[in-house]
Design a protein around this motif. Structure first.
Motif, short mmCIF file in Angstrom:
data_model
loop_
_atom_site.label_atom_id
_atom_site.label_comp_id
_atom_site.label_asym_id
_atom_site.label_seq_id
_atom_site.Cartn_x
_atom_site.Cartn_y
_atom_site.Cartn_z
N GLU A 1 0.85 -1.19 0.00
CA GLU A 1 0.00 0.00 0.00
C GLU A 1 0.88 1.23 0.00
N GLN B 1 0.20 5.56 -0.21
CA GLN B 1 -0.67 6.73 -0.31
C GLN B 1 -2.14 6.34 -0.53
N GLY B 2 -2.61 5.34 0.20
CA GLY B 2 -4.01 4.96 0.15
C GLY B 2 -4.41 4.05 -0.98
N TRP C 1 -8.13 5.97 2.13
CA TRP C 1 -7.03 5.35 2.84
C TRP C 1 -7.21 3.85 2.75
N SER D 1 -5.30 0.09 4.43
CA SER D 1 -4.25 -0.49 5.26
C SER D 1 -4.27 -1.99 5.09
N GLN E 1 -16.56 3.00 4.80
CA GLN E 1 -15.45 2.18 5.27
C GLN E 1 -15.81 0.72 5.15
#
Length: 195
Positions: free
Chosen positions: A117, A119-120, A151, A153, A178
């Motif tokens: 990953e 920068q998102g 974003w 992760s 999300q």
């Protein structure tokens, strides 16, 4: 006849609106438009939110599916390599032809993969040979994005360096939308044949 024409007309029909009638009509129209706006604005925002949420979930599901596919084919994982250490990168190799035997057969063609990953954006890299050198985000095989202000992760862990079980925790967001996918996937190489 002239006398009839000079006489004021009584009871003649009126045409047009008075100023007071026009102001009242505009005031009522404004109230109706304000009510419609207060109803439609949340509906439009809700639809936009749902569309962003669906994009986040679909892209995250695509990443999870690709991670699972690569893990099921893998004969060696270089990241994550140590128990108890979470890695934001998943890297590994597989024998290129047929069902993945283990340990990795360095005498036959091999392939490599990596998930990272930056920068998102989640990047998936793959190619032939093993090990391979790459820069996260430079010439990826695929890139997964989530829209404005995103974003993402990645967290990959495994119980021990000899374990074939990998836990993948993938999260993504776009604005208020999300999503999170957590899965444990066993890759093909048996314990003891990984490194």
């Amino acid at each position: 006849l002239q006398r009839e024409l000079d006489r004021p007309m009584t009871g003649a029909p009126r045409t047009g609106f008075t100023l007071i009638e026009l102001v009242v009509a505009l005031f009522l129209a404004g109230i109706v438009l304000a009510a419609l706006s207060s109803i439609l604005t949340p509906l439009v925002k809700s639809q936009a939110y749902s569309a962003r949420a669906q994009t986040v979930q679909l892209n995250l599901a695509a990443v999870a599916k690709q991670v699972e596919h690569e893990l099921r084919q893998a004969s060696l994982l270089s990241q994550p390599a140590v128990a108890g250490v979470s890695s934001g990168v998943l890297e590994g190799c597989a024998n290129a032809a047929g069902a993945p035997p283990a340990p990795l057969d360095t005498g036959s063609p091999m392939s490599w993969f990596a998930f990272c990953e930056s920068q998102g954006v989640v990047y998936y890299h793959s190619g032939s040979g093993c090990p391979a050198s790459y820069t996260c985000g430079a010439s990826p095989t695929a890139a997964f994005t989530w829209g404005p202000a995103p974003w993402a992760s990645l967290a990959f862990t495994r119980p021990s360096a000899a374990s074939t079980l990998v836990t993948a925790d993938l999260k993504a967001s776009s604005g208020q939308s999300q999503a999170e996918v957590t899965s444990a996937v066993a890759f093909s190489a048996p314990a003891g044949g990984l490194q």
